[in-house]
Design an enzyme around this catalytic site. Structure first.
Site, PDB file in Angstrom:
ATOM      1  CD  GLU A 287      -6.719  15.553  -2.389  1.00 29.25           C
ATOM      2  OE1 GLU A 287      -5.703  16.225  -2.201  1.00 29.25           O
ATOM      3  OE2 GLU A 287      -6.546  14.143  -2.331  1.00 29.25           O
TER       4      GLU A 287
ATOM      5  CE  LYS B 221       1.570   9.346  -3.032  1.00 28.54           C
ATOM      6  NZ  LYS B 221       0.595   9.583  -4.198  1.00 28.54           N
TER       7      LYS B 221
HETATM    8  C1  LIG Z   1      -0.027  16.739   0.230  1.00 17.41           C
HETATM    9  C2  LIG Z   1      -0.449  17.802  -0.572  1.00 17.41           C
HETATM   10  O1  LIG Z   1      -0.846  17.600  -2.073  1.00 17.41           O
HETATM   11  C3  LIG Z   1      -1.360  16.412  -2.304  1.00 17.41           C
HETATM   12  C4  LIG Z   1      -2.396  16.532  -3.365  1.00 17.41           C
HETATM   13  C5  LIG Z   1      -2.085  16.824  -4.726  1.00 17.41           C
HETATM   14  C6  LIG Z   1      -0.877  16.373  -5.354  1.00 17.41           C
HETATM   15  C7  LIG Z   1       0.031  16.076  -4.584  1.00 17.41           C
HETATM   16  C8  LIG Z   1       1.522  15.508  -5.207  1.00 17.41           C
HETATM   17  O2  LIG Z   1       1.512  15.678  -6.344  1.00 17.41           O
HETATM   18  O3  LIG Z   1       2.269  15.177  -4.458  1.00 17.41           O
HETATM   19  C9  LIG Z   1      -0.052  15.776  -2.819  1.00 17.41           C
HETATM   20  O4  LIG Z   1      -0.335  14.236  -3.013  1.00 17.41           O
HETATM   21  C10 LIG Z   1      -0.411  19.202  -0.349  1.00 17.41           C
HETATM   22  O5  LIG Z   1      -0.923  20.032  -0.971  1.00 17.41           O
HETATM   23  O6  LIG Z   1       0.161  19.638   0.672  1.00 17.41           O
END
Ligand SMILES: C=C(O[C@H]1C=CC=C(C(=O)O)[C@@H]1O)C(=O)O
Ligand SMILES: [Mg+2]
Length: 451
Positions: A255, A206
């Site tokens: 987050e 990932k």
């Molecule tokens: C990298 C980001 O989100 C992360 C956090 C929540 C969901 C995410 C997603 O679904 O891709 C990302 O991992 C951003 O908001 O720039």
């Protein structure tokens, strides 16, 4: 607005400064003050040296004005976390404290090994500040802490004088956007294709890839206005701003990276996303779809597994729910798994940050390979985006958020960042759309309008 307290503070400080300790930290209880008005009030004297933080439950708000002490590291390895910790301990040990004690606020860059862009030049691989004035609002109570080092005693009375004579309502100004540019759109789409190739060939499992938007404005951006907009528009988010010289890093992140209070620790897994619906029915359908979607569940599972393992190495009684729930923000909903644990003896908040950053929600899996891939194929410098930002107090308690949904503000320009987790079956165009949703909180705060 706070004149009543002025003499009390000055007298107390004069007294304790005779003790010749390196830093003196005095806290007094205050009448209620709006933290955003306090931030705005510091503009004339402390522009470039202010910070703002409020947590996602709006339990605690901190506003810092001025730099009593700055801790900085240019270290490019994990040593940066330990350097900051060591210096903070020295300051606390050498301080004379009356009241709650000093607190430092700051953060780290995402990847100190990435070639740095000019606009991030004021944000090193780690920087924390102990503010001269700290306003703390905890539920309905407000305190002011004044931190002074001997060398700056001469200017203190003047600073207190001007700060304590600030009164009245602040005015807020919104600058108009005159130009909006997607930075390296095609290179980003190619990077996503490249990432899925690497994943399918088994090189990596990932990787999170971020995009950048560049905005320029008719006037100087009013940071207090942007903060107020974020505060109003993004409930349940960490609202933060960190000024350093001419630039300011600002955002509204949902987050949490980690919170530590005594031995008790909290962290959260947040990955997997879909927009909010236009109606309650559509919103619920989208949420149900997200909870069952394979690609999003994979994105999320990497984060849960990594965080669970990292916490188990340094904590006891790690509690991780077996299924994610939904965390709904104004524009987006995420898969969410909260984690609780009890830190083992001697484990500091810095060692937790060092272990957790970056989780696979921001980096990928495996960690080192993912960060290296980002360094090589992502067409931008993340600076402090997607990295830990937060505070630590004199007892080693504190909280860090992951600095997403964020932007770097110059005087008349803004760099916005948003990323998404790429796994085996990611489609570049739907990932692109997902990042558009993630830009919305910052765009709405900067552009105004309804959104
Ligand atoms: C990298 C980001 O989100 C992360 C956090 C929540 C969901 C995410 C997603 O679904 O891709 C990302 O991992 C951003 O908001 O720039
Ligand atoms: Mg995603």
């Amino acid at each position: 607005m706070v004149t009543l307290y002025q003499n009390k503070v000055i007298d107390q400080l004069r007294d304790v400064l005779k003790k010749k300790q390196h830093m003196v930290s005095v806290t007094i209880k205050m009448e209620q003050i709006d933290p955003l008005a306090f931030f705005a009030a510091g503009e004339t004297l402390f522009y470039g040296q202010r910070f703002y933080w409020s947590d996602c439950l709006y339990e605690r708000t901190f506003v810092g004005l001025g730099h009593a002490h700055v801790i900085k590291s240019e270290e490019k390895t994990k040593k940066r976390f330990r350097e900051v910790e060591r210096e903070w301990k020295q300051i606390v040990e050498g301080a004379f404290i009356e009241g709650q004690g000093p607190l430092m606020f700051g953060g780290f860059s995402f990847d100190p090994l990435k070639q740095s862009d000019e606009h991030w030049s004021e944000f090193p691989s780690a920087q924390f500040v102990v503010p001269t004035f700290l306003l703390t609002k905890q539920r309905d109570e407000t305190w002011l802490t004044v931190n002074v080092v001997h060398e700056s005693l001469g200017q203190l009375e003047e600073m207190i004088d001007s700060l304590f004579h600030i009164r009245g309502e602040s005015e807020w100004h919104r600058a108009d956007v005159v130009e909006k540019e997607e930075v390296a759109r095609d290179r980003w789409i190619r990077a996503v294709h490249h990432a899925t190739d690497l994943i399918q060939s088994g090189m990596i499992e990932k990787v999170v890839l971020a995009r950048e938007l560049f905005l320029s404005f008719s006037h100087r951006i009013d940071r207090s206005y942007v903060l107020r907009a974020l505060r109003e528009q993004q409930p349940m988010s960490y609202i933060f701003a960190f000024e350093n010289g001419s630039t300011c890093f600002i955002g509204a992140s949902p987050e949490q990276l980690v919170r530590k209070n005594g031995h008790m620790c909290e962290t959260a897994c947040l990955a997997g996303s879909i927009r909010r619906g236009h109606t309650i029915k559509e919103d619920e359908e989208l949420g149900r779809w997200l909870l069952q979607d394979d690609k999003n569940r994979r994105e999320h599972a990497f984060v849960v597994n990594m965080i669970e393992q990292a916490m188990n190495e340094v904590c006891m009684e790690v509690v991780v729910p077996s299924e994610p729930t939904l965390l709904k923000m104004r524009h987006i909903q995420h898969l969410y798994t909260p984690v609780q644990a009890k830190a083992k003896e001697g484990i500091s908040i810095f060692s937790l940050v060092e272990r957790l950053h970056p989780t696979p929600a921001l980096g990928g899996f495996p960690k080192e390979k993912a960060v290296q891939t980002i360094r090589e194929i992502e067409p931008l410098d993340r600076g402090w985006y997607a990295a830990p930002i937060g505070w630590v107090d004199a007892n080693g308690n504190g909280e860090f958020a992951v600095a997403i949904r964020s932007a770097l503000l110059g005087d008349n320009e803004a760099h916005l960042f948003a990323g998404c987790g790429i796994v085996a079956h990611s489609d570049p165009h739907s990932e692109y759309e997902e990042t558009n949703v993630k830009f919305k909180p910052m765009l709405l705060a900067l552009e105004g309008g309804r959104g």
